[in-house]
Design an enzyme around this catalytic site. Structure first.
Site, PDB file in Angstrom:
ATOM      1  N   ASP A   1       0.864  -1.182   0.000  1.00 29.64           N
ATOM      2  CA  ASP A   1       0.000   0.000   0.000  1.00 29.64           C
ATOM      3  C   ASP A   1       0.906   1.240   0.000  1.00 29.64           C
ATOM      4  OD1 ASP A   1      -2.314   1.565   0.249  1.00 29.64           O
ATOM      5  OD2 ASP A   1      -2.343   1.411   2.440  1.00 29.64           O
TER       6      ASP A   1
ATOM      7  N   GLU B   1       2.658   4.714  -4.124  1.00 32.41           N
ATOM      8  CA  GLU B   1       2.639   5.651  -5.283  1.00 32.41           C
ATOM      9  C   GLU B   1       3.976   6.367  -5.440  1.00 32.41           C
ATOM     10  OE1 GLU B   1       0.278   5.400  -2.948  1.00 32.41           O
ATOM     11  OE2 GLU B   1      -1.062   4.232  -4.209  1.00 32.41           O
TER      12      GLU B   1
ATOM     13  N   ASP C   1      -9.140   3.256  -2.391  1.00 31.13           N
ATOM     14  CA  ASP C   1     -10.127   3.692  -1.401  1.00 31.13           C
ATOM     15  C   ASP C   1     -11.454   4.127  -2.007  1.00 31.13           C
ATOM     16  OD1 ASP C   1      -8.205   3.129   0.431  1.00 31.13           O
ATOM     17  OD2 ASP C   1      -7.598   5.208   0.741  1.00 31.13           O
TER      18      ASP C   1
END
Ligand code: MIG
Length: 786
Positions: free
Chosen positions: A407, A410, A484
């Site tokens: 997670d 990015e 999300d």
């Protein structure tokens, strides 16, 4: 004006950010190789070459001869043997057996056609353009009858004509709207469908890029990148499936996942203690709800330090993994890239002393705030870092963990830009690159490090990796979930085109958080979402801290029963799904497919965002609104059966189907052959009995059912089984041939039962040459199989 394609109109003096754009201009020098041509033009250097008979690569570098082996992704850059090149005064023609590239020289414009002279892509008024601040861009002619798909992970509906899409991996917690762009993944690839023919364009550039498909005003689309080369591939198709096959021949394909990864996963931000995890697993087993994995979100760690467990809440993780393992359940811990700046913490200490973190050119480590507070970030461009990071996963594998969840890769940082400073310098094997260039592949590089590390540590077993961020090629390492989302009906609806476009973009293993991540879910939404999730390639229920819990039993028995039924249905469908995953690992064609992929000649399918296909012949049409129990379904040409009732429909029309809460509309096309297993409680159990559903038609149909051990790489050495099923209905006689055509793996099922659909009582049924009474169950023992 600023926001339209006019902004990068060549020759227009004022453009976005005051960058000025110039046409590539005329050819000044040309150089004809055996299989490629290169040009020096007024504003840049160009090379045109082929990587296969059906893929042409065009590279433009504004400053120097194009670099041909500078890709983060593409490995196969070999050009094919057969290219013929003809040079005339004003044009050059390059031909393979499948495509023809016509280049006009003054100014440079490139047309790609098929061998029958049909346009694939064309340039007229504008072609390649160069910005004076490092941008590169390309215009292509567009026509109103074109449809655009792919672009990776995008919100909104399926067809992207009329949209502008951006590529810059971003953590977006704000509600995902149709206009929310970019999201976590950057896949600069799209497919065009025009009058039944498809082709693809892959822009192999990792800088921030954009695709302006708002073609109506001026008849062009534009793709553009903020730096680097304009390096792109045209995949000539002509079918949508071939385009994906071609694109994934460049960027890679998904390895076959372990079976447990395709089962049902339960997650929550967070299950906070070993006791809670055990209680959760026990509840699944008591309630007879299948379960393959529990995800451990950030609370398992000691102060959010990756590669640690919190001693109070998880005092003996190894024991926990063993105990849930005995119930057939795996744990999948989250691993974020941010490493807490804490000299007393080994991972940080090692990262600093071995110089493995991202730094500025002056030598200072880049720090960003994430969960653990001030953190450093591994420089995954550096092979030493990847190796180190991969090996660190021994912490998990040593306690029996086989799956990891990446997670915040990015990478996400809690600051204004939401990410790392663009000026950070990543240090690669041969060269250093600014974060600006590496940003979009940071997630891929982390995934590569993790997957390879896990694989090395797992002694022949297949690792599972789930990732939020990625770039083209992410499918080689990880499954992708769409981040999300929220417990909104709108987000259930949006998950369909999102997953479909990921599939078009070479990522077959995708799914959205079932039930919705943020916001409060409810029983009806969870029931409908689980029905849909049971048919998404990745199937995980996940919800956020502070919002309603959404385990299958959270909203009372009525909903629990429906949720259980559909999770069980997922397991029954496993033999078919697993077969589709295996096929996808071979050719890149996704498991979950948009309607147009099987019906490219039927314009009715081109924009359908609310129904999809699983493989070729299974159509799923979820209910996407509260209180709705009827919906319209488009059935393409052919004969279809309601999966539940057997009711028959002639296609090429829309029908209204009735779907009370417990029913997910599924339609099976005539000619289908579908293996079905038992509703086992986890994929560690195997089905003794397989049912093979047969929907015979006059035309012969066949199916190759794939099976292997579901957990190791032994299949790479031929240790798998293939069963070929051949089916035909001829003069009131159904002929079935069932043969094992590859016996490299000893399947665990003991018998198959053939279930016929859509046949008359009086029809004769012949299996492997023997007539059988099809009013009785038709059962064949595996031991009787030749
Ligand atoms: O900023 O680890 O998308 O699935 O539960 C939140 C906590 C960080 C974002 C992920 C979500 C996960 C959450 N993470």
């Amino acid at each position: 004006m600023e926001d339209t394609s006019f902004a990068i109109h060549p020759g227009k003096e004022s453009a976005v950010n005051e960058e000025r754009y110039y046409d590539i201009g005329n050819v000044l020098v040309e150089d004809l190789g055996d299989r490629h041509v290169s040009f020096v033009c007024e504003k840049g250097f160009v090379q045109v070459l082929f990587t296969s008979e059906k893929i042409v690569r065009i590279v433009m570098n504004p400053n120097q001869q194009p670099l041909l082996d500078d890709s983060f992704v593409v490995e196969n850059t070999i050009d094919p043997a057969n290219v013929t090149i003809e040079n005339q005064v004003d044009t050059i023609t390059m031909k393979t057996s499948n495509i023809e590239v016509k280049i006009t020289k003054n100014p440079l414009r490139i047309q790609v056609q098929d061998v029958n002279g049909n346009t694939i892509v064309s340039e007229s008024d504008y072609g390649m353009v160069i910005g004076n601040q490092g941008s590169v861009a390309c215009y292509k002619d567009a026509s109103p009858d074109e449809y655009y798909y792919g672009f990776g992970e995008k919100s909104g509906f399926l067809n992207k004509q009329g949209e502008k899409l951006e590529m810059w991996n971003s953590d977006v917690y704000a509600p995902h709207n149709p206009e929310t762009d970019p999201l976590y993944q950057s896949i600069p690839f799209f497919m065009t469908l025009r009058n039944g023919s498809a082709h693809g364009i892959y822009l192999d550039n990792t800088y921030r890029s954009s695709f302006d498909m708002r073609t109506e005003a001026d008849g062009n689309y534009i793709f553009q990148a903020a730096g680097g080369q304009l390096d792109y591939y045209v995949c000539a198709g002509p079918t949508p499936k071939e385009v994906i096959e071609q694109y994934t021949s460049l960027t890679g394909r998904m390895p076959i996942p372990p079976k447990w990864a395709i089962g049902y996963h339960q997650s929550r931000y967070s299950y906070e203690s070993a006791e809670e995890v055990k209680e959760l697993v026990r509840t699944f087993r008591e309630k007879d709800i299948p379960l393959d994995a529990v995800h451990l979100d950030i609370h398992y760690m000691d102060g959010y330090r990756v590669f640690t467990f919190n001693q109070n809440r998880f005092p003996d993780p190894e024991k926990l993994i063993r105990e849930i393992g005995e119930l057939g359940v795996k744990a999948v811990p989250i691993v974020d890239p941010g490493v807490k700046a804490d000299a007393a913490y080994q991972t940080y200490y090692d990262g600093v002393t071995n110089d493995l973190f991202c730094k500025y050119i002056e030598g200072d480590v880049f720090f960003g705030d994430v969960w653990p507070g001030k953190s450093a970030f591994p420089d995954f461009l550096n092979p030493k870092t990847r190796n180190w990071w991969g090996k660190k996963h021994e912490f998990y594998t040593a306690m029996g963990i086989e799956g990891i969840w990446n997670d915040m890769n990015e990478p996400a940082v809690f600051n204004e830009t939401k990410t790392m400073d663009e000026k950070v310098v990543h240090r690669g094997e041969n060269s250093n690159r600014l974060h600006k260039e590496v940003h979009n592949v940071y997630g891929n590089l982390m995934a590569e490090a993790t997957y390879d590390g896990m694989k090395d540590l797992m002694d022949g077993k297949r690792p599972f990796l789930l990732t939020r961020a990625g770039f083209s090629g992410i499918q080689k390492y990880a499954a992708v979930w769409t981040g999300d989302n929220r417990s909104f009906w709108e987000h259930l609806e949006m998950a369909i085109p999102m997953c479909l476009n990921l599939g078009v973009s070479g990522v077959p293993f995708s799914g959205a958080d079932v039930g919705g991540f943020a916001h409060d879910s409810n029983g009806e939404l969870l029931a409908r979402w689980t029905q849909f999730g049971a048919f998404t390639p990745y199937f995980r229920n996940h919800s956020a801290i502070g919002f309603a819990r959404q385990e299958p039993w959270s909203f009372g028995e009525k909903y629990e029963e429906i949720v259980r039924d559909y999770i069980q249905l997922r397991y029954k469908w496993m033999p078919h799904l697993y077969t589709l995953f295996q096929e996808s690992s071979q050719n890149g064609v996704p498991v979950m497919r948009p309607m147009f992929m099987e019906y490219p000649d039927d314009p009715e399918t081109y924009t359908i965002s609310d129904q999809f296909l699983i493989g070729e012949k299974v159509l799923v049409a979820p209910i996407l609104r509260p209180g709705v129990t009827d919906r319209m379904v488009y059935l393409p040409e052919g004969t279809w059966y309601d999966y539940w009732t057997g009711e028959m429909f002639e296609g090429d029309k829309r029908i209204i189907t009735h779907a009370p809460l417990e029913k997910l509309p599924i339609f099976i096309k005539r000619g289908a052959i579908l293996p079905e297993g038992e509703a086992v409680t986890s994929s560690s159990q195997s089905s003794d009995k397989i049912k093979i559903h047969l929907y015979p038609e006059e035309a012969r149909s066949h199916y190759t059912w794939y099976d292997d051990d579901g957990s190791t790489f032994a299949y790479e050495e031929g240790k798998y089984a293939l069963y070929l099923i051949d089916l035909q209905l001829e003069n009131s006689q159904v002929n079935v041939q069932f043969n094992c055509t590859h016996a490299g793996f000893d399947s665990t099922w003991k018998s198959v039962e053939f279930k016929l659909h859509g046949v008359n009582e009086t029809d004769r049924v012949v299996i492997n040459g023997n007539e059988v009474d099809h009013r009785q169950p038709i059962v064949l023992k595996r031991s009787h199989l030749k």
